[in-house]
Write an enzyme that holds these catalytic residues in place. Structure first.
Site, PDB file in Angstrom:
ATOM      1  N   LYS A  46       0.812  -1.195   0.000  1.00  0.00           N
ATOM      2  CA  LYS A  46       0.000   0.000   0.000  1.00  0.00           C
ATOM      3  C   LYS A  46       0.860   1.266   0.000  1.00  0.00           C
ATOM      4  O   LYS A  46       0.378   2.356  -0.197  1.00  0.00           O
ATOM      5  CB  LYS A  46      -0.895   0.035   1.264  1.00  0.00           C
ATOM      6  CG  LYS A  46      -1.554  -1.288   1.584  1.00  0.00           C
ATOM      7  CD  LYS A  46      -2.365  -1.178   2.904  1.00  0.00           C
ATOM      8  CE  LYS A  46      -3.091  -2.456   3.194  1.00  0.00           C
ATOM      9  NZ  LYS A  46      -2.184  -3.601   3.458  1.00  0.00           N
ATOM     10  N   GLY A  47       2.154   1.078   0.263  1.00  0.00           N
ATOM     11  CA  GLY A  47       3.035   2.223   0.505  1.00  0.00           C
ATOM     12  C   GLY A  47       3.201   3.195  -0.639  1.00  0.00           C
ATOM     13  O   GLY A  47       3.518   4.370  -0.420  1.00  0.00           O
ATOM     14  N   GLU A 102       7.283   2.133  -6.186  1.00  0.00           N
ATOM     15  CA  GLU A 102       7.501   1.627  -4.822  1.00  0.00           C
ATOM     16  C   GLU A 102       7.628   2.800  -3.858  1.00  0.00           C
ATOM     17  O   GLU A 102       7.961   3.902  -4.253  1.00  0.00           O
ATOM     18  CB  GLU A 102       8.813   0.818  -4.778  1.00  0.00           C
ATOM     19  CG  GLU A 102       8.625  -0.686  -4.692  1.00  0.00           C
ATOM     20  CD  GLU A 102       8.146  -1.179  -3.325  1.00  0.00           C
ATOM     21  OE1 GLU A 102       7.498  -0.435  -2.574  1.00  0.00           O
ATOM     22  OE2 GLU A 102       8.423  -2.341  -3.023  1.00  0.00           O
ATOM     23  N   ASP A 103       7.390   2.516  -2.575  1.00  0.00           N
ATOM     24  CA  ASP A 103       7.610   3.553  -1.562  1.00  0.00           C
ATOM     25  C   ASP A 103       9.091   3.660  -1.208  1.00  0.00           C
ATOM     26  O   ASP A 103       9.638   4.749  -1.096  1.00  0.00           O
ATOM     27  CB  ASP A 103       6.754   3.298  -0.307  1.00  0.00           C
ATOM     28  CG  ASP A 103       6.898   1.879   0.257  1.00  0.00           C
ATOM     29  OD1 ASP A 103       7.642   1.059  -0.320  1.00  0.00           O
ATOM     30  OD2 ASP A 103       6.258   1.602   1.282  1.00  0.00           O
ATOM     31  N   ASP A 106      14.864  -1.028   0.055  1.00  0.00           N
ATOM     32  CA  ASP A 106      15.712  -1.228   1.224  1.00  0.00           C
ATOM     33  C   ASP A 106      16.741  -2.309   0.864  1.00  0.00           C
ATOM     34  O   ASP A 106      17.750  -2.025   0.231  1.00  0.00           O
ATOM     35  CB  ASP A 106      14.795  -1.623   2.387  1.00  0.00           C
ATOM     36  CG  ASP A 106      15.498  -1.700   3.720  1.00  0.00           C
ATOM     37  OD1 ASP A 106      16.458  -0.953   3.929  1.00  0.00           O
ATOM     38  OD2 ASP A 106      15.084  -2.514   4.570  1.00  0.00           O
ATOM     39  N   LYS A 134      17.359   3.309   0.126  1.00  0.00           N
ATOM     40  CA  LYS A 134      18.381   3.123   1.181  1.00  0.00           C
ATOM     41  C   LYS A 134      19.493   2.266   0.593  1.00  0.00           C
ATOM     42  O   LYS A 134      19.559   1.055   0.872  1.00  0.00           O
ATOM     43  CB  LYS A 134      17.773   2.353   2.352  1.00  0.00           C
ATOM     44  CG  LYS A 134      16.991   3.132   3.368  1.00  0.00           C
ATOM     45  CD  LYS A 134      16.661   2.187   4.545  1.00  0.00           C
ATOM     46  CE  LYS A 134      15.413   2.575   5.273  1.00  0.00           C
ATOM     47  NZ  LYS A 134      14.975   1.547   6.247  1.00  0.00           N
ATOM     48  N   PHE A 155      14.815   3.885  10.037  1.00  0.00           N
ATOM     49  CA  PHE A 155      13.469   3.407   9.761  1.00  0.00           C
ATOM     50  C   PHE A 155      12.519   4.597   9.721  1.00  0.00           C
ATOM     51  O   PHE A 155      12.361   5.316  10.697  1.00  0.00           O
ATOM     52  CB  PHE A 155      12.999   2.376  10.785  1.00  0.00           C
ATOM     53  CG  PHE A 155      11.750   1.685  10.316  1.00  0.00           C
ATOM     54  CD1 PHE A 155      11.832   0.605   9.450  1.00  0.00           C
ATOM     55  CD2 PHE A 155      10.500   2.149  10.695  1.00  0.00           C
ATOM     56  CE1 PHE A 155      10.677   0.000   8.966  1.00  0.00           C
ATOM     57  CE2 PHE A 155       9.347   1.545  10.228  1.00  0.00           C
ATOM     58  CZ  PHE A 155       9.432   0.465   9.356  1.00  0.00           C
ATOM     59  N   VAL A 156      11.921   4.816   8.556  1.00  0.00           N
ATOM     60  CA  VAL A 156      11.096   6.005   8.358  1.00  0.00           C
ATOM     61  C   VAL A 156       9.637   5.635   8.125  1.00  0.00           C
ATOM     62  O   VAL A 156       9.320   4.499   7.757  1.00  0.00           O
ATOM     63  CB  VAL A 156      11.618   6.834   7.165  1.00  0.00           C
ATOM     64  CG1 VAL A 156      12.982   7.425   7.477  1.00  0.00           C
ATOM     65  CG2 VAL A 156      11.662   6.000   5.887  1.00  0.00           C
ATOM     66  N   ASP A 162       4.778   2.865   6.354  1.00  0.00           N
ATOM     67  CA  ASP A 162       4.147   2.572   7.635  1.00  0.00           C
ATOM     68  C   ASP A 162       5.127   2.058   8.670  1.00  0.00           C
ATOM     69  O   ASP A 162       6.201   1.553   8.347  1.00  0.00           O
ATOM     70  CB  ASP A 162       3.081   1.485   7.446  1.00  0.00           C
ATOM     71  CG  ASP A 162       3.706   0.117   7.159  1.00  0.00           C
ATOM     72  OD1 ASP A 162       4.424  -0.010   6.151  1.00  0.00           O
ATOM     73  OD2 ASP A 162       3.502  -0.809   7.970  1.00  0.00           O
ATOM     74  N   ARG A 168       0.936   5.896   7.709  1.00  0.00           N
ATOM     75  CA  ARG A 168       0.989   6.085   6.252  1.00  0.00           C
ATOM     76  C   ARG A 168       0.409   7.424   5.825  1.00  0.00           C
ATOM     77  O   ARG A 168       0.773   7.984   4.795  1.00  0.00           O
ATOM     78  CB  ARG A 168       0.191   4.992   5.530  1.00  0.00           C
ATOM     79  CG  ARG A 168       0.780   3.597   5.634  1.00  0.00           C
ATOM     80  CD  ARG A 168       0.042   2.674   4.676  1.00  0.00           C
ATOM     81  NE  ARG A 168       0.246   1.266   4.957  1.00  0.00           N
ATOM     82  CZ  ARG A 168       1.269   0.530   4.524  1.00  0.00           C
ATOM     83  NH1 ARG A 168       2.220   1.083   3.808  1.00  0.00           N
ATOM     84  NH2 ARG A 168       1.359  -0.746   4.810  1.00  0.00           N
TER      85      ARG A 168
HETATM   86  P1  IMP Z   1      13.105  -4.551   0.722  1.00  0.00           P
HETATM   87  O1  IMP Z   1      12.561  -5.815   0.146  1.00  0.00           O
HETATM   88  O2  IMP Z   1      14.053  -4.822   1.847  1.00  0.00           O
HETATM   89  O3  IMP Z   1      13.723  -3.642  -0.318  1.00  0.00           O
HETATM   90  O4  IMP Z   1      11.930  -3.826   1.431  1.00  0.00           O
HETATM   91  C1  IMP Z   1      10.995  -3.118   0.755  1.00  0.00           C
HETATM   92  C2  IMP Z   1       9.764  -2.913   1.604  1.00  0.00           C
HETATM   93  O5  IMP Z   1      10.084  -2.880   3.000  1.00  0.00           O
HETATM   94  C3  IMP Z   1       9.153  -1.583   1.292  1.00  0.00           C
HETATM   95  O6  IMP Z   1       8.201  -1.675   0.283  1.00  0.00           O
HETATM   96  C4  IMP Z   1       8.553  -1.189   2.627  1.00  0.00           C
HETATM   97  O7  IMP Z   1       7.250  -1.704   2.736  1.00  0.00           O
HETATM   98  C5  IMP Z   1       9.408  -1.848   3.668  1.00  0.00           C
HETATM   99  N1  IMP Z   1      10.389  -0.916   4.273  1.00  0.00           N
HETATM  100  C6  IMP Z   1      11.735  -0.916   4.118  1.00  0.00           C
HETATM  101  N2  IMP Z   1      12.312   0.078   4.813  1.00  0.00           N
HETATM  102  C7  IMP Z   1      11.307   0.727   5.417  1.00  0.00           C
HETATM  103  C8  IMP Z   1      11.258   1.880   6.281  1.00  0.00           C
HETATM  104  O8  IMP Z   1      12.256   2.524   6.634  1.00  0.00           O
HETATM  105  N3  IMP Z   1      10.010   2.263   6.692  1.00  0.00           N
HETATM  106  C9  IMP Z   1       8.877   1.611   6.340  1.00  0.00           C
HETATM  107  N4  IMP Z   1       8.879   0.541   5.532  1.00  0.00           N
HETATM  108  C10 IMP Z   1      10.080   0.097   5.078  1.00  0.00           C
HETATM  109 MG    MG Z   2       5.852  -1.680   1.187  1.00  0.00          MG
END
Ligand code: IMP
Ligand code: MG
Length: 179
Positions: A46-47, A102-103, A106, A134, A155-156, A162, A168
């Site tokens: 949903k981000g 994407e939001d 990470d 990130k 962590f934001v 969220d 959100r």
């Molecule tokens: P990844 O698979 O590690 O790249 O994570 C991606 C997903 O993790 C994003 O779509 C977010 O939903 C969540 N996420 C990663 N870092 C944060 C953060 O700092 N705040 C909130 N959600 C995060």
């Molecule tokens: Mg997400």
């Protein structure tokens, strides 16, 4: 504030003004990149919703179609590395120019998996737009084509992001600091 027994506060990090200004810049770049082309934009629920909304309202192109996908890879503040499709696309992307929105990227695991799945459906092209990046946390070699802000390893939440499904709706981005 307390969620699931953990007390935290939210410390302002990126203001609504900075977010709006940066998104407008990205909208203009996307307008130029897709001149005269039809475009399919896929939001990862949903981000991505507030970012996608602001981004597309300022892209000068009538022929944009939207679709959404919901995947899950995250529990609390730690990535599990496992990606599940909770809701798939409603429409085919075969032969289409696609932008995934994407939001945040990470570790990159979520997006990597989503791209892998979507590539098997024969789109003409796939690009990625993310509000936040990130890069220091990356576990897979993946880069977005349109990045709002590169941030440190914090962590934001807010503007779609969220903490345990809360926050959100905030119009700005803040750092979640545990007390
Ligand atoms: P990844 O698979 O590690 O790249 O994570 C991606 C997903 O993790 C994003 O779509 C977010 O939903 C969540 N996420 C990663 N870092 C944060 C953060 O700092 N705040 C909130 N959600 C995060
Ligand atoms: Mg997400």
């Amino acid at each position: 504030m307390i969620v699931n027994g953990k007390e935290f506060k939210i410390v302002p990090y990126i203001s609504k003004e900075r977010i709006d200004k940066r998104i407008l810049e990205l909208s203009k770049i996307i307008t130029n990149d897709y001149k005269g082309k039809k475009l399919k934009v896929i939001g990862i629920l949903k981000g991505s919703v507030p970012f996608m909304d602001a981004l597309l309202q300022n892209v000068d192109n009538e022929l944009i179609a939207l679709d959404y996908m919901c995947v899950s890879s995250y529990r609390g503040t730690e990535s599990t590395g496992v990606v599940r499709i909770l809701k798939d696309l409603d429409y085919s992307i075969s032969g289409e120019d696609v932008i995934i929105v994407e939001d945040i990227i990470d570790t990159g695991n979520t997006l990597n998996k989503v791209i892998e799945i979507l590539k098997t459906r024969n789109p003409k092209s796939i690009k990625v737009a993310t509000l936040l990046d990130k890069p220091s946390r990356r576990e897979v070699d993946i880069k977005a084509d349109y990045v709002g802000f590169e941030i440190e390893d914090k962590f934001v939440a807010g503007f779609g992001l969220d903490y345990e499904q809360y926050l959100r709706q905030l119009p700005y981005i803040g750092v979640v600091e545990f007390i």
